[in-house]
Design a protein around this motif. Structure first.
Motif, PDB file in Angstrom:
ATOM      1  N   ARG A  61       0.815  -1.224   0.000  1.00  0.00           N
ATOM      2  CA  ARG A  61       0.000   0.000   0.000  1.00  0.00           C
ATOM      3  C   ARG A  61       0.841   1.263   0.000  1.00  0.00           C
ATOM      4  N   ARG A  62       2.148   1.132   0.132  1.00  0.00           N
ATOM      5  CA  ARG A  62       3.043   2.293   0.113  1.00  0.00           C
ATOM      6  C   ARG A  62       3.815   2.316  -1.202  1.00  0.00           C
ATOM      7  N   PRO A  63       3.862   3.449  -1.908  1.00  0.00           N
ATOM      8  CA  PRO A  63       4.633   3.508  -3.162  1.00  0.00           C
ATOM      9  C   PRO A  63       6.123   3.365  -2.915  1.00  0.00           C
ATOM     10  N   ARG A  64       6.816   2.749  -3.851  1.00  0.00           N
ATOM     11  CA  ARG A  64       8.268   2.596  -3.722  1.00  0.00           C
ATOM     12  C   ARG A  64       8.950   3.944  -3.925  1.00  0.00           C
ATOM     13  N   PHE A 106      -3.989   5.347  -5.507  1.00  0.00           N
ATOM     14  CA  PHE A 106      -3.685   4.347  -6.526  1.00  0.00           C
ATOM     15  C   PHE A 106      -3.162   4.996  -7.801  1.00  0.00           C
ATOM     16  N   TYR A 107      -3.899   5.983  -8.337  1.00  0.00           N
ATOM     17  CA  TYR A 107      -3.504   6.568  -9.615  1.00  0.00           C
ATOM     18  C   TYR A 107      -2.231   7.405  -9.508  1.00  0.00           C
ATOM     19  N   GLU A 108      -1.949   7.958  -8.328  1.00  0.00           N
ATOM     20  CA  GLU A 108      -0.749   8.779  -8.189  1.00  0.00           C
ATOM     21  C   GLU A 108       0.531   7.958  -8.218  1.00  0.00           C
ATOM     22  N   ARG A 109       0.412   6.646  -8.176  1.00  0.00           N
ATOM     23  CA  ARG A 109       1.609   5.808  -8.273  1.00  0.00           C
ATOM     24  C   ARG A 109       2.070   5.651  -9.721  1.00  0.00           C
TER      25      ARG A 109
END
Length: 397
Positions: free
Chosen positions: A2-5, A173-176
């Motif tokens: 759930r956390r972006p890399r 979600f989309y900001e990833r």
């Protein structure tokens, strides 16, 4: 998941993701590292379009997540992709595809997690310096899983029973999606294309309206076009691309320095067509002035020659930027010459009867990627048949 890399730097999305679909690349392009949504009612072709993008878009890795999909649709993907040949290297397409399968009879908690799993897998390949395209089918069923989990937790519902944090979850979600410079110094990108299944095709429902706030491209599918067997059934007046203005320099570098002007003219022509068709239903098409009749002929040519594209055609299932530019030039030249012929005394009926008009409508099927010189052969016919007021007789001769 759930956390972006983490990344070293986010880069501007000034290069389009080439999809091979003319209506997308020419009218509504998405940036490499951008975000797009495909909303549409049942049977309008969301899954088919996403599978077509997975086959032909210019991405190194495809991540396909079936989020709450029917089991037979996921089985079809698993059966078809290993047999498809990657046009770039001749190997099975499955070798560069990751499928996250979540059927509709699986637990809702697994469905909610499947989207995050897929985007994390996509980030893993992006961090290796690859260009990744994520196909999420469908975010509506993911939102329904959020609603069910929220209800079981006893949280206060928001609009249509969805949790109040639906918008923020969609944004996360989309900001990833992004084009980045990784911590290792490589350049990679992650493009997200999410399908939305609004009940009854209602684009004002919460999932679609929230999604529109976070995507740069909105490819709205139209039920009437789908029922008329028009593929892709993307409605040109319900769709938009906020990234399009960034790509003029890219198209100039790829041989079409008039792309932005041509795109604006096409959109204006299609908008005028919708207005005139409403008038024609009342007074009849023959009662319209010749100039307006010619506008309808030109718009019909745009729809048939450029916007319609068969996914089953060996010649036309993929259209490169160079081929798109040639087709676009021919169509725009026909429109300009036909208006000049009308001013010289030709009638709309004569122009509509020209043999070259039929050839332009069929050029996608008749001129393939390996025979682009076929477009040059159309130019003399176009110039000659529209050179005189008696265009129909000249073209027949």
């Amino acid at each position: 998941v759930r956390r972006p890399r983490p990344v070293a730097q986010r880069l501007p999305g000034d290069e389009p993701l080439v999809t091979g679909q003319r209506i997308l690349d020419t009218l509504f392009p998405v940036a490499r590292g951008g975000r797009a949504a495909i909303p549409g009612g049942f049977g309008t072709g969301k899954t088919v379009l996403q599978e077509t993008l997975a086959k032909w878009c210019h991405a190194d890795i495809i991540v396909y997540v079936g989020c709450g999909e029917r089991g037979n649709e996921m089985a079809e993907v698993l059966d078809e992709f290993p047999r498809l040949v990657d046009p770039r290297n001749g190997r099975p397409l499955m070798e560069r595809t990751v499928i996250v399968a979540n059927a509709s009879n699986m637990p809702v908690a697994a469905r909610e997690a499947s989207i995050y799993t897929a985007v994390t897998v996509a980030e893993y390949f992006r961090d290796q310096g690859l260009h990744v395209a994520l196909m999420a089918d469908s975010t509506s069923r993911w939102a329904e899983a959020l609603r069910e989990v929220s209800g079981r937790l006893g949280e206060l519902p928001g609009e249509a029973g969805y949790p109040a944090y639906l918008g923020s979850r969609l944004a996360e979600f989309y900001e990833r999606a992004s084009r980045v410079r990784t911590l290792g110094g490589r350049e990679g990108s992650l493009t997200i294309v999410g399908a939305v299944s609004p009940p009854g095709g209602d684009f004002s429902e919460p999932v679609t309206s929230h999604t529109k706030r976070y995507v740069g491209c909105f490819w709205g599918l139209d039920r009437e076009r789908a029922q008329a067997r028009f593929y892709p059934a993307i409605h040109p007046l319900q769709s938009y691309s906020v990234d399009a203005s960034r790509f003029a320099s890219w198209w100039t570098a790829h041989g079409n320095d008039n792309w932005q002007r041509q795109r604006e003219k096409l959109l204006a022509l299609l908008d005028e067509q919708a207005h005139l068709e409403r008038m024609a239903r009342i007074v009849g098409k023959d009662a319209l002035p010749p100039g307006q009749q010619l506008t309808l002929i030109a718009a019909e040519l745009v729809n048939e020659a450029l916007l319609r594209q068969s996914a089953f055609s060996p010649a036309d299932r993929y259209c490169s930027p160079a081929r798109q530019s040639e087709m676009l030039r021919l169509v725009m030249r026909f429109i300009a010459l036909s208006r000049e012929a009308l001013d010289r005394g030709a009638t709309p009926e004569e122009i509509a009867a020209l043999p070259v008009l039929r050839r332009l409508q069929r050029m996608g099927e008749e001129v393939g990627e390996d025979a682009l010189e076929g477009f040059a052969a159309l130019w003399p016919h176009l110039e000659r048949e529209l050179a005189a007021p008696g265009t129909a007789a000249t073209g027949t001769a």
